[in-house]
Write a protein that holds these residues in place. Structure first.
Motif, PDB file in Angstrom:
ATOM      1  N   ASP A 194      26.641  40.791  40.586  1.00 44.73           N
ATOM      2  CA  ASP A 194      27.295  40.297  39.378  1.00 44.73           C
ATOM      3  C   ASP A 194      28.802  40.298  39.584  1.00 44.73           C
ATOM      4  N   ALA A 195      29.408  39.125  39.542  1.00 47.40           N
ATOM      5  CA  ALA A 195      30.834  38.978  39.849  1.00 47.40           C
ATOM      6  C   ALA A 195      31.752  39.616  38.806  1.00 47.40           C
ATOM      7  N   ARG A 196      31.188  40.108  37.730  1.00 45.32           N
ATOM      8  CA  ARG A 196      32.027  40.759  36.724  1.00 45.32           C
ATOM      9  C   ARG A 196      32.351  42.203  37.058  1.00 45.32           C
ATOM     10  N   PHE A 197      31.456  42.875  37.783  1.00 41.99           N
ATOM     11  CA  PHE A 197      31.554  44.321  37.906  1.00 41.99           C
ATOM     12  C   PHE A 197      32.037  44.781  39.278  1.00 41.99           C
ATOM     13  N   PHE A 198      32.909  45.797  39.256  1.00 44.53           N
ATOM     14  CA  PHE A 198      33.492  46.322  40.491  1.00 44.53           C
ATOM     15  C   PHE A 198      33.694  47.832  40.354  1.00 44.53           C
ATOM     16  N   ARG A 199      33.371  48.560  41.426  1.00 48.48           N
ATOM     17  CA  ARG A 199      33.545  50.013  41.456  1.00 48.48           C
ATOM     18  C   ARG A 199      34.970  50.322  41.928  1.00 48.48           C
ATOM     19  N   ILE A 200      35.847  50.658  41.001  1.00 51.90           N
ATOM     20  CA  ILE A 200      37.251  50.895  41.345  1.00 51.90           C
ATOM     21  C   ILE A 200      37.522  52.334  41.778  1.00 51.90           C
ATOM     22  N   THR A 208      35.319  43.519  34.955  1.00 52.46           N
ATOM     23  CA  THR A 208      36.646  42.953  35.197  1.00 52.46           C
ATOM     24  C   THR A 208      36.994  41.819  34.228  1.00 52.46           C
ATOM     25  N   GLU A 209      35.994  41.192  33.637  1.00 49.73           N
ATOM     26  CA  GLU A 209      36.268  40.079  32.736  1.00 49.73           C
ATOM     27  C   GLU A 209      36.912  40.532  31.435  1.00 49.73           C
ATOM     28  N   LEU A 230      42.238  53.461  33.382  1.00 48.63           N
ATOM     29  CA  LEU A 230      41.313  53.943  34.399  1.00 48.63           C
ATOM     30  C   LEU A 230      41.957  53.835  35.775  1.00 48.63           C
ATOM     31  N   PRO A 231      41.911  54.901  36.562  1.00 51.77           N
ATOM     32  CA  PRO A 231      42.557  54.878  37.878  1.00 51.77           C
ATOM     33  C   PRO A 231      41.774  54.077  38.914  1.00 51.77           C
ATOM     34  N   ILE A 232      42.504  53.449  39.805  1.00 49.05           N
ATOM     35  CA  ILE A 232      41.907  52.760  40.949  1.00 49.05           C
ATOM     36  C   ILE A 232      42.205  53.603  42.184  1.00 49.05           C
ATOM     37  N   SER A 233      41.189  53.956  42.917  1.00 45.87           N
ATOM     38  CA  SER A 233      41.429  54.745  44.128  1.00 45.87           C
ATOM     39  C   SER A 233      42.177  53.882  45.133  1.00 45.87           C
ATOM     40  N   ARG A 234      43.090  54.490  45.883  1.00 42.23           N
ATOM     41  CA  ARG A 234      43.935  53.721  46.798  1.00 42.23           C
ATOM     42  C   ARG A 234      43.117  53.022  47.877  1.00 42.23           C
ATOM     43  N   GLU A 235      41.999  53.630  48.280  1.00 43.25           N
ATOM     44  CA  GLU A 235      41.173  52.993  49.309  1.00 43.25           C
ATOM     45  C   GLU A 235      40.434  51.766  48.780  1.00 43.25           C
ATOM     46  N   ARG A 236      40.393  51.591  47.438  1.00 37.37           N
ATOM     47  CA  ARG A 236      39.718  50.416  46.866  1.00 37.37           C
ATOM     48  C   ARG A 236      40.705  49.338  46.427  1.00 37.37           C
ATOM     49  N   LYS A 237      42.002  49.630  46.504  1.00 40.19           N
ATOM     50  CA  LYS A 237      43.019  48.707  45.999  1.00 40.19           C
ATOM     51  C   LYS A 237      42.921  47.326  46.636  1.00 40.19           C
ATOM     52  N   GLU A 238      42.951  47.270  47.953  1.00 39.49           N
ATOM     53  CA  GLU A 238      42.942  45.976  48.639  1.00 39.49           C
ATOM     54  C   GLU A 238      41.664  45.211  48.361  1.00 39.49           C
ATOM     55  N   GLU A 239      40.533  45.898  48.404  1.00 42.95           N
ATOM     56  CA  GLU A 239      39.251  45.247  48.144  1.00 42.95           C
ATOM     57  C   GLU A 239      39.174  44.752  46.704  1.00 42.95           C
ATOM     58  N   PHE A 240      39.737  45.538  45.788  1.00 41.46           N
ATOM     59  CA  PHE A 240      39.736  45.143  44.379  1.00 41.46           C
ATOM     60  C   PHE A 240      40.542  43.867  44.162  1.00 41.46           C
ATOM     61  N   LEU A 249      39.821  35.940  38.863  1.00 37.96           N
ATOM     62  CA  LEU A 249      40.108  36.856  37.760  1.00 37.96           C
ATOM     63  C   LEU A 249      41.535  37.400  37.822  1.00 37.96           C
ATOM     64  N   SER A 250      42.265  37.068  38.861  1.00 39.29           N
ATOM     65  CA  SER A 250      43.615  37.602  39.006  1.00 39.29           C
ATOM     66  C   SER A 250      44.632  36.718  38.292  1.00 39.29           C
TER      67      SER A 250
END
Length: 250
Positions: A194-200, A208-209, A230-240, A249-250
């Motif tokens: 599902d393109a709406r959801f992401f584990r940050i 994300t919508e 809500l915090p985004i982990s630094r290791e997920r930043k680029e992927e997010f 969505l950006s």
């Protein structure tokens, strides 16, 4: 047309035996002809015995239970789904399956499902074609959530985010929040296409919508309003950020 000639399709022998015993004791209008541990065996039994009714599990090795319908151009049998996985419930109802029973199977639920056969008629449209179309969608419309004393159905368009809490998950949505009796990994796996959801973050799976803000200042975070950040982990930043761009969505 009584009794209904039926088969039970489930990869677990104990589950087949339990359901068969329940049917024999509480549902005299159903005659269980045979059992199948997988889809291919079920196909052979249906063709051999002109089966009227299939009690069908969904999650099985090799082939998903829904693959059964790929073997028939115009199936004549009716289907009652019997599964431990609640996420398929809405899709089953959308195609007018006779019923959907969530394991562990309750006797009254089974009786009610079988009783529905009496007034059941196929729609003019091919219900199994609709089933296959729905299953090809990448979005689940609604989510069945076990909340301890029962189950609720949530429209995923209304879910803001999932928050991990050990073996439980808080589901935050437009009407408030519920505590689900599942780990957050369960929801991540369920919504992986599902393109709406992401584990940050290890604690947060977000829609994300519905985001109002993504900030790179004073720490990485996303928010839905001024109170919830809500915090985004630094290791997920680029992927997010890639995820947001790929899904416009950006």
């Amino acid at each position: 047309m009584l009794p209904y000639k039926a088969i039970i399709v489930d990869d677990e022998a104990k589950a087949r035996s339990l359901l068969r015993n329940f049917l024999e004791e509480y549902c005299p209008q159903v005659l269980v002809i045979d059992e199948a541990p997988d889809v291919k065996t079920a196909v052979k039994l249906i063709n051999k015995n002109e089966i009227d009714l299939v009690f069908l599990d969904i999650e099985m090795p090799n082939e998903n239970g829904f693959a059964l319908f790929d073997y028939f151009n115009s199936p004549k049998f009716k289907t009652i789904f019997c599964t431990a996985y609640s996420e398929y419930a809405i899709k089953a109802f959308e195609v007018s399956a006779v019923d959907y029973i969530l394991k562990p199977i309750g006797i009254q639920k089974l009786i009610d499902a079988v009783n529905k056969l009496e007034g059941y008629h196929l729609h003019k449209e091919n219900q199994l074609k609709i089933l296959q179309d729905n299953l090809s969608e990448k979005r689940i419309k609604k989510l069945a959530v076990n909340i301890g004393d029962g189950m609720i159905f949530l429209d995923l368009n209304d879910v803001f985010y999932f928050e991990a809490d050990g073996s439980y998950t808080h589901v935050h949505h437009k009407e408030g929040k519920h505590l689900a009796v599942k780990k957050i990994k369960y929801f991540e796996d369920l919504l992986c296409t599902d393109a709406r959801f992401f584990r940050i973050h290890r604690s947060y799976l977000i829609n994300t919508e519905l985001l109002k803000k993504y900030s790179k200042k004073e720490g990485l975070f996303v928010s839905y309003d001024d109170q919830v950040m809500l915090p985004i982990s630094r290791e997920r930043k680029e992927e997010f950020e890639q995820f947001m761009q790929q899904n416009n969505l950006s």
